[in-house]
Write an enzyme that holds these catalytic residues in place. Sequence first.
Site, PDB file in Angstrom:
ATOM      1  N   CYS A  64      66.115 -55.458 -51.315  1.00 16.14           N
ATOM      2  CA  CYS A  64      67.514 -55.571 -51.738  1.00 16.14           C
ATOM      3  C   CYS A  64      67.615 -55.793 -53.252  1.00 16.14           C
ATOM      4  O   CYS A  64      67.314 -54.895 -54.022  1.00 16.14           O
ATOM      5  CB  CYS A  64      68.213 -56.653 -50.922  1.00 16.14           C
ATOM      6  SG  CYS A  64      70.020 -56.533 -50.982  1.00 16.14           S
TER       7      CYS A  64
ATOM      8  N   GLU B  89      63.756 -57.911 -42.716  1.00 13.02           N
ATOM      9  CA  GLU B  89      63.514 -59.197 -42.045  1.00 13.02           C
ATOM     10  C   GLU B  89      64.428 -59.388 -40.836  1.00 13.02           C
ATOM     11  O   GLU B  89      64.329 -60.398 -40.138  1.00 13.02           O
ATOM     12  CB  GLU B  89      63.678 -60.368 -43.015  1.00 13.02           C
ATOM     13  CG  GLU B  89      65.096 -60.721 -43.377  1.00 13.02           C
ATOM     14  CD  GLU B  89      65.657 -59.877 -44.505  1.00 13.02           C
ATOM     15  OE1 GLU B  89      66.793 -60.127 -44.926  1.00 13.02           O
ATOM     16  OE2 GLU B  89      64.958 -58.949 -44.967  1.00 13.02           O
TER      17      GLU B  89
ATOM     18  N   GLN C 222      66.308 -53.506 -56.516  1.00 18.38           N
ATOM     19  CA  GLN C 222      67.075 -53.107 -57.700  1.00 18.38           C
ATOM     20  C   GLN C 222      66.398 -53.568 -58.984  1.00 18.38           C
ATOM     21  O   GLN C 222      66.365 -52.838 -59.985  1.00 18.38           O
ATOM     22  CB  GLN C 222      68.487 -53.668 -57.593  1.00 18.38           C
ATOM     23  CG  GLN C 222      69.278 -53.125 -56.419  1.00 18.38           C
ATOM     24  CD  GLN C 222      70.509 -53.962 -56.091  1.00 18.38           C
ATOM     25  OE1 GLN C 222      70.860 -54.880 -56.826  1.00 18.38           O
ATOM     26  NE2 GLN C 222      71.157 -53.654 -54.978  1.00 18.38           N
TER      27      GLN C 222
ATOM     28  N   HIS D  92      67.316 -54.672 -45.357  1.00 23.03           N
ATOM     29  CA  HIS D  92      66.707 -55.958 -44.995  1.00 23.03           C
ATOM     30  C   HIS D  92      65.786 -55.818 -43.786  1.00 23.03           C
ATOM     31  O   HIS D  92      66.234 -55.945 -42.643  1.00 23.03           O
ATOM     32  CB  HIS D  92      67.791 -56.990 -44.704  1.00 23.03           C
ATOM     33  CG  HIS D  92      68.475 -57.497 -45.928  1.00 23.03           C
ATOM     34  ND1 HIS D  92      68.119 -58.665 -46.561  1.00 23.03           N
ATOM     35  CD2 HIS D  92      69.487 -56.973 -46.654  1.00 23.03           C
ATOM     36  CE1 HIS D  92      68.883 -58.848 -47.627  1.00 23.03           C
ATOM     37  NE2 HIS D  92      69.721 -57.835 -47.694  1.00 23.03           N
TER      38      HIS D  92
END
Length: 373
Positions: free
Chosen positions: A265, A352, A269, A350
């Site tokens: 995320c 996770e 970037q 994500h």
Amino acid sequence: MKALIALEDGRIFEGTSFTGPGEAIGEVVFNTSMSGYQEVLTDPSYTGQIVTMSYPLIGNYGVNPEDMESAAVHPKAFLIKEYHATPSNHRSRATLAEFLQQHGVLGVEGFDTRALVKHLRTRGAMKGVVSTVDLDPASLVQRAKDSTGLIGQDMVKIVTCREPYGWADGRPVPGTDFTTAQPGIDQPLKVVAYDFGIKYNQLRILTELGCRVQVVPATTAAATVLAMNPDGIFLSNGPGDPEGIQGVVENVRALLGKKPIFGICLGHQILGLAYGGSTYKLKFGHRGGNQPVMDLTTGHVEITSQNHGFCVDMNSLDKEEVELTHINLNDNSVEGMRHRRHPAFSVQYHPEYAPGPHDARYLFERFIAMMRK
């Protein structure tokens, strides 16, 4: 208790507070997940935002300590269609209203969230004010217009840890130091995790896969990290505009080629900026648990959990140096990339999976394999 929601373009919605009096100013966004509201609320990536849930019934399973993704609630306010005040779940330890009140976050229900979501999809995420105190629409709209917004702001400094910590037995351990090997004991892989707004499940998964993790503040110098001699470096998620963060990109650039790097995320970037690229703001962002992503290296499609309002501009990167690995199938935006010369890769979404889906867990295993080479 009456509450007004005012957007900077003049649109007004009227609802009811289910947490008592309060007021919040922030960027109004929406999340399309049907569950996982506790994980949304405790995700530091929502710092500075007012979150609207598109799923209509929220609160029906309460909240519990096990599903926390950080120690705090990060959105400025929480907007829903209908609040369910009586949880039905054996794991529940408190109601959603009690949870929000404990953390001082305003909750508003009883308005057409579908209309708000449709408006944001059409006009884009925008600044807004939610209040039970100031009920003058013109005043609220002007205050929304005058508010700072997220572009160019360093939101990471609000959420990053102040001191390093470790992770053991499913919880943070202040001051853990993994730099000294223990004689006679097989040493696990050592990972330094930069905290840009890290989620607990990232730490849970890394430790489950046999890593010993040291979390460090966002501005920790590259030399300090390298002196810890980790096997790999993890760049976490986090809030806001990546180009507004101070003292981070230079450190990550200095780490390239020194150790394997995995970014998620905001970490993705920041890697894009460290590669020499740029980022841009999406119209309304991707937030939810149902975003389709294609892994271009395998052709497989995975359903992913996402929460971001900015995106890496692939056209700003040197294609001889950086390979596009994943794309969003809704809008073809960049969802993953890897460096062709250095052991570094990242994804915008994500993996996770808190609370789900689980399709992308393999990325943590890819990081483990990279560190073992």
